[in-house]
Enzyme design. Structure first.
Site, mmCIF file in Angstrom:
data_model
loop_
_atom_site.group_PDB
_atom_site.id
_atom_site.type_symbol
_atom_site.label_atom_id
_atom_site.label_comp_id
_atom_site.label_asym_id
_atom_site.label_seq_id
_atom_site.Cartn_x
_atom_site.Cartn_y
_atom_site.Cartn_z
ATOM 1 N N LYS A 81 -63.499 37.450 39.250
ATOM 2 C CA LYS A 81 -62.520 38.406 38.721
ATOM 3 C C LYS A 81 -63.215 39.929 38.417
ATOM 4 O O LYS A 81 -64.293 39.985 38.199
ATOM 5 C CB LYS A 81 -62.135 38.053 37.357
ATOM 6 C CG LYS A 81 -60.979 38.991 36.929
ATOM 7 C CD LYS A 81 -60.490 38.188 35.463
ATOM 8 C CE LYS A 81 -59.356 38.811 34.630
ATOM 9 N NZ LYS A 81 -58.655 38.155 33.390
ATOM 10 N N SER A 154 -54.281 37.866 33.044
ATOM 11 C CA SER A 154 -54.663 38.693 33.942
ATOM 12 C C SER A 154 -55.404 38.250 35.008
ATOM 13 O O SER A 154 -55.727 39.171 35.960
ATOM 14 C CB SER A 154 -55.375 39.513 33.013
ATOM 15 O OG SER A 154 -56.478 38.752 32.332
ATOM 16 N N SER A 178 -55.355 33.893 29.857
ATOM 17 C CA SER A 178 -55.306 34.666 31.276
ATOM 18 C C SER A 178 -55.907 33.810 32.399
ATOM 19 O O SER A 178 -55.984 34.343 33.486
ATOM 20 C CB SER A 178 -55.945 36.096 31.031
ATOM 21 O OG SER A 178 -55.365 36.811 30.437
#
Length: 450
Positions: A81, A154, A178
């Site tokens: 990420k 996210s 997330s």
């Protein structure tokens, strides 16, 4: 995509490496080609680290050929990420604020992956600073099963990349769901480990007391291997599954927001566990209904504190809704934050009391399948989306989402497994059992729209 080498398990790919049937260089080149082909539609990657990945693959091939074996991830393509630092590679956090940021150090979790021989293929897309909405500069990550829907936030880029075969596993972060929400939407396994188990040094924070980093993979077993690499410790649970006492978190198994197809998959999962001899019982956690408010009363001010400088100096560089949420955190009364932290301590004790009667808890991960867009975190729909995941950020207990089936439209449905602190291995073991007992463990992705 049956018999697709990029959709194999990590263990099977490693076996083929060591038998000489496949090589890390081949797999990495195929992975980079697939990223080139599919990423325009998915928007899963912000930065593709093609040349460093090729160098790591060549090194892995040389090492394995010479008898140096760094472990299960040796030569395996993995993604990060884009709030995790890798020296010399941009860490944008999905925001214009950090578009030109080039860290001078590599985060310890990424360094562990490198030391384990993983091939880091790129940095994945995310909601801006893991918080607001997709920044217009980067856009939404689309769901591999329906490009007209979100992959979730996210850590949506990580989940979509894994589901579509753009990497074998990825690292995400989770502050209110997330990792687990994108895992549910994309039909993969995603673990929020015990708080503090994975080192967050070099990972840009959203809310320091709620943040976790953890694995996303196509199965609980692959997630286990990634977690071992991230922590440098063995993650193993060898007890019999059929003797477990499983609690159904009744408040989260129901609710007005629950879609029928999600409720049906969850009921089918419960039936499959019972058929396998596992004892299920409904459980209630007192005061759990206050978790939505407590989560936001902690998240909002902690996030605003992390952004106080940029919020004053560069407010227009944020996406408008991200900026609004950061401004909300600046005006939240301190007493609301303190009371939320007090509630949090009580909630931990409430869950520990329940775990005195059951070994593990299960619930749906999210009340619905992937929507067209991510809801605003600070809104009512955002609260409902995180209702089943957020409480476990408050407690810091392990929580895993696994694919347990599909809804009427063929979209994945996730079931969540929650265990006491430190029992991440148990969560992954029951997750593997759910994948075996339901349709969720299949890697057949022929229903995807890519």
């Amino acid at each position: 995509m049956k018999n697709d080498p990029l959709m194999q398990s990590i263990a099977e790919t490693g076996r083929l490496y060591r038998s000489g049937t496949l090589s890390p260089v081949e797999i990495t080149e195929w992975t980079l080609t697939r990223i080139e082909q599919l990423n325009p539609g998915l928007n899963a990657f912000i930065t593709v680290m093609a040349e460093p990945a090729r160098q790591q693959a060549e090194q892995a091939e040389r090492e394995l050929g010479s008898g140096l074996d760094r472990g299960p991830l040796h030569g395996i393509p993995v993604a990060l990420k884009d709030l995790i630092d890798v020296q010399g590679t941009p860490t944008t956090c999905g925001s214009r604020i950090r578009a030109q940021d080039h860290p001078t150090r590599t985060a310890p979790l990424a360094r562990r992956l490198e030391e384990g021989g993983a091939v880091l293929v790129g940095k994945t897309n995310m909601l801006e600073f893991a918080y607001g909405v997709p920044h217009p500069d980067y856009g939404q990550t689309n769901n591999p099963h329906d490009l007209g829907r979100t992959a979730g936030g996210s850590s949506g880029g990580s989940a979509a990349a894994v589901a579509a075969g753009l990497c074998f596993a990825a690292v995400g972060t989770d502050t209110g769901g997330s990792i687990r929400i994108p895992a549910a939407y994309c039909g993969v396994a995603g673990l929020k480990p015990t708080y503090g188990l994975v080192d967050l040094t070099g990972v840009f924070p959203l809310a320091w007391s709620l943040d976790h980093a953890g694995p996303l993979a196509r199965s609980s077993e692959d997630a286990r291997l990634l977690l071992e690499a991230l922590t440098g410790t063995a993650i193993c649970w060898s007890g019999p599954i059929d003797t477990l006492k499983v609690g159904v978190l009744r408040l989260h198994a129901e609710g007005p927001e629950m879609q029928l197809e999600v409720a049906e998959v969850f009921a089918s999962t419960c039936h499959a566990l019972q058929t396998a001899g596992i004892k299920l019982r409904d459980v209630q956690v007192p005061d759990l209904e206050w978790a939505d408010e407590a989560l936001m009363n902690i998240l909002l001010p902690e996030a605003s504190a992390a952004h106080s400088g940029w919020l004053q100096e560069r407010p227009s560089d944020y996406a408008p809704l991200t900026r609004i949420q950061l401004e909300l955190g600046c005006v939240l009364p301190a007493v609301a934050y303190v009371r939320a932290q007090q509630y949090r301590r009580r909630l931990v004790q409430r869950f520990l009391a329940v775990f005195g009667d059951v070994d593990v808890l299960i619930s749906p991960t999210v009340a619905w399948v992937a929507p067209a867009e991510d809801p605003v975190i600070a809104g009512d729909e955002g609260a409902a989306e995180a209702r089943r995941s957020g409480p476990h950020n408050l407690t810091g207990f392990p929580a895993l989402s696994v694919r347990a089936g599909v809804g009427a439209a063929g979209l994945p449905v996730g079931v969540q497994v929650i265990t006491p602190p430190g029992q991440d291995a148990l969560a992954l073991a029951l997750g593997s059992a759910i994948e075996r007992l339901t349709a969720g463990g299949s890697n057949d992705s022929t229903s995807a729209d890519w």
